[in-house]
Design a protein around this motif. Structure first.
Motif, PDB file in Angstrom:
ATOM      1  N   ASN A  47       7.053   0.705  -8.125  1.00 15.28           N
ATOM      2  CA  ASN A  47       5.802   0.206  -7.542  1.00 15.28           C
ATOM      3  C   ASN A  47       5.003   1.343  -6.911  1.00 15.28           C
ATOM      4  OD1 ASN A  47       6.593  -2.378  -8.217  1.00 15.28           O
ATOM      5  ND2 ASN A  47       7.184  -2.961  -6.135  1.00 15.28           N
ATOM      6  N   GLN A  48       5.676   2.200  -6.160  1.00 14.42           N
ATOM      7  CA  GLN A  48       4.983   3.304  -5.501  1.00 14.42           C
ATOM      8  C   GLN A  48       4.443   4.304  -6.517  1.00 14.42           C
ATOM      9  OE1 GLN A  48       7.434   4.833  -2.277  1.00 14.42           O
ATOM     10  NE2 GLN A  48       7.798   2.763  -1.492  1.00 14.42           N
ATOM     11  N   ALA A  57       1.380   2.659  -8.036  1.00 13.64           N
ATOM     12  CA  ALA A  57       0.287   2.701  -7.061  1.00 13.64           C
ATOM     13  C   ALA A  57      -0.323   4.087  -6.974  1.00 13.64           C
ATOM     14  CB  ALA A  57       0.789   2.265  -5.687  1.00 13.64           C
ATOM     15  N   SER A  81      -2.193   4.818 -10.325  1.00  8.16           N
ATOM     16  CA  SER A  81      -3.404   3.989 -10.390  1.00  8.16           C
ATOM     17  C   SER A  81      -4.486   4.502  -9.454  1.00  8.16           C
ATOM     18  CB  SER A  81      -3.064   2.532 -10.038  1.00  8.16           C
ATOM     19  OG  SER A  81      -2.135   1.993 -10.950  1.00  8.16           O
ATOM     20  N   THR A 100       2.239  -0.362  -2.303  1.00 10.60           N
ATOM     21  CA  THR A 100       0.890   0.060  -2.689  1.00 10.60           C
ATOM     22  C   THR A 100       0.285   0.974  -1.633  1.00 10.60           C
ATOM     23  OG1 THR A 100       0.556  -1.986  -3.923  1.00 10.60           O
ATOM     24  CG2 THR A 100      -1.413  -0.755  -3.312  1.00 10.60           C
ATOM     25  N   ALA A 106      -0.696   4.753  -2.668  1.00 11.45           N
ATOM     26  CA  ALA A 106      -2.105   5.134  -2.543  1.00 11.45           C
ATOM     27  C   ALA A 106      -2.272   6.272  -1.541  1.00 11.45           C
ATOM     28  CB  ALA A 106      -2.941   3.929  -2.128  1.00 11.45           C
ATOM     29  N   ALA A 110      -6.187  -0.250  -0.308  1.00 11.27           N
ATOM     30  CA  ALA A 110      -5.388  -0.554  -1.501  1.00 11.27           C
ATOM     31  C   ALA A 110      -4.413  -1.690  -1.225  1.00 11.27           C
ATOM     32  CB  ALA A 110      -4.635   0.695  -1.952  1.00 11.27           C
ATOM     33  N   ALA A 111      -3.749  -1.649  -0.073  1.00 11.41           N
ATOM     34  CA  ALA A 111      -2.798  -2.696   0.292  1.00 11.41           C
ATOM     35  C   ALA A 111      -3.498  -4.038   0.476  1.00 11.41           C
ATOM     36  CB  ALA A 111      -2.057  -2.306   1.560  1.00 11.41           C
ATOM     37  N   THR A 137      -4.129  -5.589  -2.823  1.00  8.99           N
ATOM     38  CA  THR A 137      -2.883  -6.015  -3.465  1.00  8.99           C
ATOM     39  C   THR A 137      -2.454  -7.406  -3.026  1.00  8.99           C
ATOM     40  OG1 THR A 137      -2.106  -3.747  -3.761  1.00  8.99           O
ATOM     41  CG2 THR A 137      -0.431  -5.459  -3.712  1.00  8.99           C
ATOM     42  N   GLN A 176       3.667  -4.838  -9.587  1.00 12.29           N
ATOM     43  CA  GLN A 176       2.812  -3.843 -10.232  1.00 12.29           C
ATOM     44  C   GLN A 176       1.520  -4.438 -10.764  1.00 12.29           C
ATOM     45  OE1 GLN A 176       5.183  -1.640 -13.103  1.00 12.29           O
ATOM     46  NE2 GLN A 176       6.848  -1.438 -11.624  1.00 12.29           N
ATOM     47  N   ILE A 195      -1.414  -4.191  -8.265  1.00 13.75           N
ATOM     48  CA  ILE A 195      -1.806  -2.884  -7.717  1.00 13.75           C
ATOM     49  C   ILE A 195      -3.174  -2.468  -8.252  1.00 13.75           C
ATOM     50  CG2 ILE A 195      -1.219  -0.425  -7.667  1.00 13.75           C
ATOM     51  CD1 ILE A 195       1.754  -1.309  -7.718  1.00 13.75           C
TER      52      ILE A 195
END
Length: 303
Positions: free
Chosen positions: A43-44, A47, A50, A252, A256, A277-278, A281, A288, A291
């Protein structure tokens, strides 16, 4: 662009939505079940990529049908996957229940993540040109500690998100450039309860006093707190949104923030970017899949 390496977990999230969480011993009906690629590490990484980072993932998946899907998902989102290994057995899984308020309960099955060794990492990671490495607590701690020591010797910044929460040995804290934690994780690491900016300040000061250069504590609806060894302290407020699913919000934020830092943004600006960003989300379902892109984040901030 400076390079970011994420070393951590890759999971398939099995998500069931419910009206309210069941009581102990109670059986309830799900409103539906979905499958989403996830895992804190993955996920990180998604993020970060992206949000504009040159990001590579180091981790492991199983030989089950989920493995290829998980790798493809990372690649589709712009994450480098040449250092994602295949292991005998199943891929990691997270069994997630989400209620109508968007809150969640998560049960982890580590699968291939638990098989990622020091030798695996040493064979695939070359520190030349790497600006920072981002770590969590969903692979064996022995492997994580090896990465921290190896990166530190190579002059690469170590960013650690000790989640799920666990204590960080005192001899490791001085090797960490940036520790990123939520209230629960901050309490486990510092020994001090965190509820607001004032208590976050005290917890950050305790951690910094043990050698970590920078501490970020996320505070949910209260935003986040930042402190460093130079004495800087400030908070960044949260954006107000209606949550749908909070599953990947923390990941996220971290990804980010890492992307913004690798692009050279100043800390406060990077934290504002990460907070936006969070916020985006949590307005979307899944890990994912929820994100946002850099363009979406910037449009949200400007709006």
């Amino acid at each position: 662009m400076r390079k970011l390496v994420v070393i951590g977990s890759i999971n398939m999230d099995v998500v069931s939505t419910v009206g309210q969480f069941p009581r102990p011993g109670e059986t309830i009906h799900s409103r539906g079940t979905s499958f989403f690629p996830g895992g804190k590490g993955a996920n990180q990484a998604v993020a970060a990529a992206s949000a504009g980072a040159d990001c590579a993932m180091v981790g492991a998946v199983g030989l089950d049908p989920f493995g290829k899907t998980l790798v493809a998902s990372l690649e589709e989102r712009g994450v480098g996957v040449t250092s994602v290994l295949s292991k005998t057995g199943t891929s990691g899984m997270a069994i997630i229940t989400v209620n109508e308020e968007g809150e969640n309960y998560i049960v982890l099955s580590e699968g291939a993540n638990g098989q990622l060794t020091e030798e695996d990492v040493a064979a695939v990671v070359k520190w030349d040109g790497v600006y920072a490495v981002l770590l969590q607590n969903e692979i064996p701690w022995q492997t994580t500690q090896y990465v921290i020591q190896s990166a530190n010797k190579a002059g690469v910044r170590v960013w650690l998100n000790p989640a799920p929460a666990r204590e960080v040995p005192h001899d490791v804290l001085p090797l960490i450039d940036t520790l990123i934690v939520n209230e629960t994780e901050a309490e486990v690491v510092s020994g001090l309860k965190v509820e607001d900016a004032a208590t976050a300040d005290a917890a950050a000061a305790s951690i910094i006093g043990r050698g970590t250069s920078n501490v970020i504590i996320t505070l949910g609806e209260q935003g986040c707190f930042y402190g460093n060894a130079k004495g800087e302290r400030f908070t960044v407020p949260a954006f107000r949104v209606t949550p749908v699913d909070t599953t990947a919000a923390g990941d996220t934020f971290i990804g980010a923030y890492a992307a913004a830092c690798t692009e050279g943004q100043e800390t406060e600006e990077a934290l504002q970017f990460a907070t936006a960003a969070a916020a985006l989300t949590v307005t979307r379902p899944g890990a994912q899949a929820s994100i946002p892109s850099k363009e979406e984040i910037m449009a949200f901030i400007n709006k």
